[in-house]
Enzyme design. Structure first.
Site, PDB file in Angstrom:
ATOM      1  N   CYS A 191       0.890  -1.221  -0.038  1.00 42.56           N
ATOM      2  CA  CYS A 191       0.039  -0.061   0.103  1.00 42.56           C
ATOM      3  C   CYS A 191       0.942   1.211   0.055  1.00 42.56           C
ATOM      4  CB  CYS A 191      -0.944  -0.042   1.217  1.00 42.56           C
ATOM      5  SG  CYS A 191      -2.034   1.733   1.228  1.00 42.56           S
TER       6      CYS A 191
ATOM      7  N   GLU B  14     -10.235  -0.222  -5.929  1.00 37.95           N
ATOM      8  CA  GLU B  14      -9.312  -1.039  -5.217  1.00 37.95           C
ATOM      9  C   GLU B  14      -9.811  -2.589  -4.632  1.00 37.95           C
ATOM     10  OE1 GLU B  14      -7.067   0.320  -1.897  1.00 37.95           O
ATOM     11  OE2 GLU B  14      -6.681   2.264  -2.811  1.00 37.95           O
TER      12      GLU B  14
ATOM     13  N   CYS C 115      -4.415   5.708  -5.276  1.00 36.46           N
ATOM     14  CA  CYS C 115      -3.709   4.113  -4.817  1.00 36.46           C
ATOM     15  C   CYS C 115      -2.441   4.160  -5.174  1.00 36.46           C
ATOM     16  CB  CYS C 115      -4.700   3.148  -5.426  1.00 36.46           C
ATOM     17  SG  CYS C 115      -4.011   1.588  -5.026  1.00 36.46           S
TER      18      CYS C 115
HETATM   19  N1  LIG Z   1      -4.259   2.085  -1.152  1.00 32.66           N
HETATM   20  C1  LIG Z   1      -2.783   1.249  -1.677  1.00 32.66           C
HETATM   21  C2  LIG Z   1      -3.490   0.218  -2.176  1.00 32.66           C
HETATM   22  C3  LIG Z   1      -4.026  -1.078  -1.268  1.00 32.66           C
HETATM   23  C4  LIG Z   1      -3.920  -2.280  -1.957  1.00 32.66           C
HETATM   24  C5  LIG Z   1      -4.774  -3.208  -1.809  1.00 32.66           C
HETATM   25  N2  LIG Z   1      -6.588  -2.594  -2.102  1.00 32.66           N
HETATM   26  C6  LIG Z   1      -5.039  -4.320  -2.343  1.00 32.66           C
HETATM   27  O1  LIG Z   1      -3.893  -4.908  -2.990  1.00 32.66           O
HETATM   28  O2  LIG Z   1      -5.651  -5.290  -1.635  1.00 32.66           O
HETATM   29  C7  LIG Z   1      -2.139   2.010  -2.097  1.00 32.66           C
HETATM   30  O3  LIG Z   1      -1.993   3.241  -1.954  1.00 32.66           O
HETATM   31  O4  LIG Z   1      -1.177   1.384  -2.649  1.00 32.66           O
END
Ligand SMILES: N[C@H](CCC[C@H](N)C(=O)O)C(=O)O
Length: 297
Positions: A76, A215, A224
């Site tokens: 993340c 996500e 993300c």
């Molecule tokens: N917000 C995150 C991603 C979380 C990942 C998640 N949603 C998964 O792979 O299950 C970021 O900034 O990279």
């Protein structure tokens, strides 16, 4: 709350993050606690970054990453910048090595307050993402949504940044697609046995793109970080951009992604503290610190 632990509500370009401090104890945040926190407006989050004592010698901490549905992720990016900012404020240090389910990563707070995280090396082989069937070339895989002869989205690039990503290249404004409709279908598509984060990317120059992400385990988010890294490396890999790309996310902010010659991907951007409190890692019951309440009122 007999077993309360400190936490901070933060955000990384609008990606809603709770940074929870579980150092010095063996407790973990339960999926039930995560879902209870996600269900309340005040503590609604995209990811909890749970800071645990280091496991591997030489690392600063072990970070567990929990999505709002209670599932876990190996990466993340936006949350990691929040962790760096919180620990830099607490310790006065600037350089950190963290461990996650996906391995070790280095991160630092720069002099100007921006946070840089080395997100490691991308993986492109189909087993690493993972996909459920073999694709020799993951720059564009066979997957589409919409009518067979006139698909709305098709041929995504796929990559792992420690978590699975599919990037659909679009020519129109990223807002003009119904990602809230297609996102859940694609996240759960049988091609992705561990589900996937689904992004729409519109290349705006050889060094910039707009990105919107559905996500895995969360839904539509304001940003993300790992998707930004995946989009940048896939854009470079398919000749759409160079290896240094500025990504504009829905909340309006920017992330700089640099794919270095040593194959590591550096992500640089801001993080913001909102308020602090304490929470029960088993139930998700929480309270805000009084100082924070006074400031807010
Ligand atoms: N917000 C995150 C991603 C979380 C990942 C998640 N949603 C998964 O792979 O299950 C970021 O900034 O990279």
């Amino acid at each position: 709350m007999a077993h309360a632990i400190p936490f901070a509500r933060m955000n990384g370009l609008g990606n809603e993050i709770l940074v929870a401090d579980l150092r010095g104890q063996t407790k973990r945040i339960t999926p039930d606690a995560a879902r209870a926190l996600a269900a309340r407006a005040e503590t609604h989050f995209d990811q909890i970054m749970a800071i645990h004592d280091p496991v591997t010698p030489g690392t600063s901490a072990y970070i567990r990453i929990i999505n709002s549905d209670g599932s876990e992720s190996g990466a993340c990016g936006n949350g990691m910048r929040c962790v760096v900012q919180a620990l830099a404020a607490e310790t006065g240090e600037r350089d950190f090595v963290f461990e996650t389910r996906a391995g070790l990563l280095e991160a630092r707070e720069r002099e100007d307050g921006m946070l840089t995280v080395d997100m490691g090396k991308p993986r492109f082989d189909w087993q690493a993402i993972p996909l459920s069937e073999e694709f020799a070339d993951t720059r564009a895989i066979e997957l589409q949504i919409g009518p067979i002869d006139a698909p709305i989205l098709h041929s995504p690039s796929v990559a792992s940044m420690g978590n699975p990503h599919a990037i659909f290249w679009v020519s129109e404004d990223v807002w003009s697609y119904q990602l809230d409709r297609f996102g859940p279908i694609l996240e759960h598509h049988p091609l992705f046995p561990e589900r996937a984060n689904i992004s729409l990317a519109r290349v705006t120059s050889k060094a910039s793109l707009d990105l919107r992400t559905w996500e895995r385990g969360v839904g539509l988010t304001k940003a993300c970080g790992s998707a930004a890294c995946a989009a940048a490396v896939c854009a470079a890999r398919t000749g759409r951009t160079g290896r240094s790309v500025t990504i504009t996310v829905p909340a309006g902010g920017e992330l700089l992604i640099e794919w270095l010659d040593n194959d590591h991907v550096l992500m640089t951007g801001p993080a913001e503290w909102e308020w602090s409190g304490t929470l029960d890692p088993e139930t998700g019951a929480f309270s805000r610190d009084e100082a924070a309440l006074e400031t807010a009122s």
